[in-house]
Each structure stands twice: as C-alpha cells, then as structure tokens.
Enzyme design. Structure first.
Site, PDB file in Angstrom:
ATOM      1  N   ASP A  49       0.862  -1.178   0.000  1.00 31.49           N
ATOM      2  CA  ASP A  49       0.000   0.000   0.000  1.00 31.49           C
ATOM      3  C   ASP A  49       0.896   1.225   0.000  1.00 31.49           C
ATOM      4  O   ASP A  49       2.096   1.138   0.286  1.00 31.49           O
ATOM      5  CB  ASP A  49      -0.904   0.000   1.253  1.00 31.49           C
ATOM      6  CG  ASP A  49      -1.763   1.253   1.334  1.00 31.49           C
ATOM      7  OD1 ASP A  49      -2.329   1.650   0.301  1.00 31.49           O
ATOM      8  OD2 ASP A  49      -1.856   1.853   2.423  1.00 31.49           O
ATOM      9  N   SER A  50       0.299   2.375  -0.268  1.00 30.47           N
ATOM     10  CA  SER A  50       1.051   3.628  -0.212  1.00 30.47           C
ATOM     11  C   SER A  50       1.521   3.934   1.206  1.00 30.47           C
ATOM     12  O   SER A  50       2.397   4.763   1.394  1.00 30.47           O
ATOM     13  CB  SER A  50       0.165   4.760  -0.714  1.00 30.47           C
ATOM     14  OG  SER A  50      -1.042   4.779   0.024  1.00 30.47           O
ATOM     15  N   CYS A  70      -4.352  -1.035  -2.055  1.00 30.88           N
ATOM     16  CA  CYS A  70      -4.401   0.423  -2.153  1.00 30.88           C
ATOM     17  C   CYS A  70      -5.423   0.773  -3.220  1.00 30.88           C
ATOM     18  O   CYS A  70      -5.274   0.365  -4.383  1.00 30.88           O
ATOM     19  CB  CYS A  70      -3.021   0.951  -2.541  1.00 30.88           C
ATOM     20  SG  CYS A  70      -2.984   2.743  -2.805  1.00 30.88           S
ATOM     21  N   CYS A  73     -11.155   3.362  -0.453  1.00 32.97           N
ATOM     22  CA  CYS A  73      -9.804   3.743  -0.020  1.00 32.97           C
ATOM     23  C   CYS A  73      -9.519   2.926   1.229  1.00 32.97           C
ATOM     24  O   CYS A  73     -10.404   2.762   2.080  1.00 32.97           O
ATOM     25  CB  CYS A  73      -9.763   5.238   0.288  1.00 32.97           C
ATOM     26  SG  CYS A  73      -8.309   5.758   1.209  1.00 32.97           S
ATOM     27  N   GLU A 122      -5.339   9.186   9.756  1.00 38.35           N
ATOM     28  CA  GLU A 122      -3.944   9.037  10.202  1.00 38.35           C
ATOM     29  C   GLU A 122      -3.692   9.802  11.493  1.00 38.35           C
ATOM     30  O   GLU A 122      -2.747   9.504  12.220  1.00 38.35           O
ATOM     31  CB  GLU A 122      -2.989   9.484   9.095  1.00 38.35           C
ATOM     32  CG  GLU A 122      -3.152   8.578   7.894  1.00 38.35           C
ATOM     33  CD  GLU A 122      -1.911   8.372   7.069  1.00 38.35           C
ATOM     34  OE1 GLU A 122      -1.057   9.267   7.081  1.00 38.35           O
ATOM     35  OE2 GLU A 122      -1.826   7.312   6.427  1.00 38.35           O
ATOM     36  N   HIS A 167      -8.097   3.434   3.871  1.00 40.19           N
ATOM     37  CA  HIS A 167      -8.247   4.065   5.186  1.00 40.19           C
ATOM     38  C   HIS A 167      -9.702   4.073   5.674  1.00 40.19           C
ATOM     39  O   HIS A 167      -9.962   4.173   6.865  1.00 40.19           O
ATOM     40  CB  HIS A 167      -7.779   5.520   5.153  1.00 40.19           C
ATOM     41  CG  HIS A 167      -6.302   5.693   5.166  1.00 40.19           C
ATOM     42  ND1 HIS A 167      -5.473   5.156   4.212  1.00 40.19           N
ATOM     43  CD2 HIS A 167      -5.495   6.358   6.040  1.00 40.19           C
ATOM     44  CE1 HIS A 167      -4.233   5.500   4.482  1.00 40.19           C
ATOM     45  NE2 HIS A 167      -4.206   6.221   5.584  1.00 40.19           N
ATOM     46  N   THR A 170      -6.011   3.574  -4.622  1.00 46.42           N
ATOM     47  CA  THR A 170      -5.466   4.459  -5.648  1.00 46.42           C
ATOM     48  C   THR A 170      -4.659   3.674  -6.679  1.00 46.42           C
ATOM     49  O   THR A 170      -4.882   3.809  -7.886  1.00 46.42           O
ATOM     50  CB  THR A 170      -4.583   5.536  -4.977  1.00 46.42           C
ATOM     51  OG1 THR A 170      -5.390   6.253  -4.034  1.00 46.42           O
ATOM     52  CG2 THR A 170      -3.996   6.486  -5.979  1.00 46.42           C
ATOM     53  N   TYR A 211      -0.392   8.701  -2.121  1.00 44.50           N
ATOM     54  CA  TYR A 211      -0.379   8.534  -3.571  1.00 44.50           C
ATOM     55  C   TYR A 211      -1.603   9.228  -4.200  1.00 44.50           C
ATOM     56  O   TYR A 211      -1.564   9.619  -5.350  1.00 44.50           O
ATOM     57  CB  TYR A 211      -0.473   7.048  -3.948  1.00 44.50           C
ATOM     58  CG  TYR A 211       0.762   6.200  -3.764  1.00 44.50           C
ATOM     59  CD1 TYR A 211       1.880   6.641  -3.058  1.00 44.50           C
ATOM     60  CD2 TYR A 211       0.804   4.920  -4.315  1.00 44.50           C
ATOM     61  CE1 TYR A 211       2.992   5.828  -2.901  1.00 44.50           C
ATOM     62  CE2 TYR A 211       1.907   4.106  -4.172  1.00 44.50           C
ATOM     63  CZ  TYR A 211       3.005   4.553  -3.459  1.00 44.50           C
ATOM     64  OH  TYR A 211       4.094   3.738  -3.308  1.00 44.50           O
TER      65      TYR A 211
HETATM   66  N1  DGL Z   1      -3.884   3.887   0.278  1.00 43.96           N
HETATM   67  C1  DGL Z   1      -4.577   4.954  -0.420  1.00 43.96           C
HETATM   68  C2  DGL Z   1      -5.841   4.404  -1.058  1.00 43.96           C
HETATM   69  O1  DGL Z   1      -6.343   3.357  -0.693  1.00 43.96           O
HETATM   70  C3  DGL Z   1      -4.916   6.109   0.496  1.00 43.96           C
HETATM   71  C4  DGL Z   1      -3.726   6.920   0.923  1.00 43.96           C
HETATM   72  C5  DGL Z   1      -3.035   7.612  -0.227  1.00 43.96           C
HETATM   73  O2  DGL Z   1      -3.572   8.575  -0.800  1.00 43.96           O
HETATM   74  O3  DGL Z   1      -1.965   7.150  -0.591  1.00 43.96           O
HETATM   75  O4  DGL Z   1      -6.365   5.011  -1.961  1.00 43.96           O
END
Ligand code: DGL
Length: 270
Positions: A10-11, A73, A186, A152, A188, A75, A42
């Site tokens: 993941d990012s 992730c 997403c 976060e 999160h 994104t 990301y």
């Molecule tokens: N992990 C990213 C997502 O699921 C969220 C955090 C980011 O923008 O990198 O889209």
C-alpha cells in the site's frame, strides 16, 4: 500447496486493513507487507508518479519469497494495475473487482455510491467496472481528500466531530441520490465505517474492498491449490520511512498487534 508468503503493499498504512482481513480469513498464511510510508499519499499524485511508485513496490516485493501480490491500495488499483501484470508471473490482485462484484450483488435499488481519493475517483475505474457488470446501475462518485489525514491523526471513532462533519459533507450527495450501497474505495475508510454507518443509517450497505479482495483471494488459492500446507502465520513488515512511526500507528489499522519484524528499505533503488 504453496508455502510461500502473500505479498501485500500500500502507499502507507491503510493496506494493513487488508492484513487484518488476511488474519481473519486466511490465518495460517505468511504475509510480507510493504508500506510506502516515505512517499504517502499517492492519492493526490499524477498517474505517471503513481505508476512509477507502484512498479517499484512490486519489484521490491518480488525479491521476497511470495506466491501472489495483493495491491491493498484503492489508488494504485484504480490507476496503475494493468502496468503491474507484466512485471511478474505471480497473480496480482487489485481491490476493484471484488468490491464491484460485492456492490453489484448487494444493491437492491441499483444506485451505488463510490468514495475514494482524488486519483481513484478521477480514474473512473470503479464506475467503469460497475457499468461493465450491469449497465443499468447508477453510480454516484465522490472524492474525499480530507479523510486520509483525519484517519492518520487517529480521529476516526464515532464522537470525533471533525470526522463526522467530513463524512456528513462527503456522503450528502450520495444520500441525495438515494444510493443503497457505498464502496469505501480507499484502504483508510474501513476505519471510518462506524461513522459512515451512523451518517448513512442501516439501510445502506457498506463495502470494504480490502476485505472482499481477501475473500476472493481465499477462493483463488483454494482453486489453484496454492494454500499454505502448515499451520502458524509469520509476518514481515517493510516501510520506506521510520520503523518507529509505523509501529505507533500500525496497530490502529490492524486492530491488533504488529506480529513481525519491521525493517526500513530504500524503495527508490527498485
Ligand atoms: N492507500 C490509499 C488508497 O487506498 C490512500 C492513501 C493515499 O492517498 O496514498 O487510496
């Protein structure tokens, strides 16, 4: 049988919600996790940058003994997935397909909401996937750029006024269109599920793409006879920034202990 580990990236930390699902649904599988904590987020970056970062993340994981890769992730799965397939022979699973299937199966009204980062929503990948599944579906998409920083910062539980206000604001156009299913697109956002539930009410089904993807992975491993043959799980974590900072936040996303070594890597080398 295949005793190699499942690679997950993941990012940053959000993909740990998929590791929590792995612990629940595939408790004996070994896991190697990479979180690009030095380059998160990301979701606000260009397609070219996300593609480059994602390819580096995959090349790093391929140096580990892994049998598949979960792109945990939203994104990367939305923007950069096709470019990752040619990097490896092992199966690479993004989170879109499983979420699309679950949402299409859950909706009764045919009206589905999608929330995600700017990059995810701009890509239109969820919308295309849903319409390919059933062209009669109505899809209402909403970017929610402020939710990742709030999560976060640890402010995701009901009672957090800032999280409640943001979810109310972002979800209002979806509720106006009377969606009955929302994809939390997403990694999160599953942490905000209780607030989404509070704001949307019981009549709206919330889809967690990470969880649905691990369910799909479980069937895939069974079908390909690739499940691990022995009991007991080993976990290994890699990050591209401070191990200490990762440890401070990781348990919140995992909903449990970090049960493995955490090591820092220089991801730009890959
Ligand atoms: N992990 C990213 C997502 O699921 C969220 C955090 C980011 O923008 O990198 O889209």
């Amino acid at each position: 049988m295949d005793d190699r580990a499942i690679g997950v990236f993941d990012s940053g930390l959000g993909g740990l919600t998929a590791v929590a699902a792995l612990r629940e649904l595939l408790p004996d599988e070994d896991v190697v996790y990479f979180g690009d904590t030095g380059r998160v987020p990301y979701g606000t970056r260009s397609v070219e940058t996300i593609e480059r970062y994602a390819a580096q993340d995959v090349r790093f994981l391929l140096g580990e003994d892994i049998k598949c890769i979960v792109v945990a992730c939203g994104t990367v799965s939305s923007v950069a997935l096709p470019g990752l397939f040619h990097l490896t022979e092992v199966p690479v699973l993004g989170v879109i397909d499983a979420a699309v299937e679950a949402a299409a199966a859950a909706t009764r009204s045919g009206r589905i909401g999608v929330v995600g980062t700017n990059a995810t929503i701009k890509s239109g990948t969820y919308r295309r996937g849903l319409l390919e599944k059933d062209s009669a579906l109505q899809v209402v998409s909403q970017p929610c750029p402020l939710l990742v920083p709030v999560v976060e910062d640890g402010r995701f539980a009901p009672g957090s006024r800032i999280a409640e206000l943001l979810v109310e604001e972002y979800v209002a156009p979806l509720l106006q269109q009377e969606v009955d299913t929302i994809i939390l697109g997403c990694t999160h956002y599953p942490l905000l599920a209780a607030i989404f539930r509070q704001v949307c009410g019981e009549g709206v089904t919330l889809i967690d793409p990470g969880y649905e993807t691990i369910r799909k992975l479980s069937s895939l491993l069974t079908r390909l006879d690739m499940k691990k043959g022995s009991e007991g799980r080993r976990e290994q974590y890699y990050v591209s920034d401070s191990e200490q900072q990762f440890l401070q936040l990781a348990e919140m996303f995992l909903g449990g202990r970090v049960a493995g070594r955490v090591q820092r890597v220089d991801i730009e080398r890959y």
